[in-house]
Design a protein around this motif. Sequence first.
Motif, mmCIF file in Angstrom:
data_model
loop_
_atom_site.group_PDB
_atom_site.id
_atom_site.type_symbol
_atom_site.label_atom_id
_atom_site.label_comp_id
_atom_site.label_asym_id
_atom_site.label_seq_id
_atom_site.Cartn_x
_atom_site.Cartn_y
_atom_site.Cartn_z
ATOM 1 N N TRP A 131 -5.107 9.017 3.256
ATOM 2 C CA TRP A 131 -3.761 8.916 3.846
ATOM 3 C C TRP A 131 -2.816 9.914 3.184
ATOM 4 N N GLN A 132 -2.859 9.958 1.857
ATOM 5 C CA GLN A 132 -1.981 10.856 1.128
ATOM 6 C C GLN A 132 -2.305 12.309 1.437
ATOM 7 N N GLU A 152 -8.978 2.332 -2.149
ATOM 8 C CA GLU A 152 -8.526 3.508 -2.897
ATOM 9 C C GLU A 152 -8.908 4.803 -2.167
ATOM 10 N N HIS A 203 -6.566 5.239 0.750
ATOM 11 C CA HIS A 203 -5.236 5.665 0.322
ATOM 12 C C HIS A 203 -5.218 7.148 -0.034
ATOM 13 N N ALA A 219 0.862 -1.186 0.000
ATOM 14 C CA ALA A 219 0.000 0.000 0.000
ATOM 15 C C ALA A 219 0.890 1.225 0.000
ATOM 16 N N LEU A 220 0.595 2.162 -0.877
ATOM 17 C CA LEU A 220 1.296 3.447 -0.929
ATOM 18 C C LEU A 220 2.813 3.273 -1.005
#
Length: 76
Positions: free
Chosen positions: A67-68, A61, A64, A21-22
């Motif tokens: 999070w970003q 998605e 994520h 992830a990421l």
Amino acid sequence: MCLGVPMKIVSLHGERAFAEALGVRREIALSLLPQPWPHPGDYVMVHVGYAIERVDATLAEESHTLWQAMEAGRDA
């Protein structure tokens, strides 16, 4: 407070898998999930190295993206 991260299964190795992830790849345990276990390309929620539930790609998605946004210090 507990924190789980949605991760995509990359490969399976018995009761363990590699997930990412990421840009981060980790070895995780699948033993807490009911069988059949997820396949490469499936998403799971990971907490302290264990897959604790399956999640759909849309939820992963969205998580994520959030999070970003948090890492960038802005609202999503």
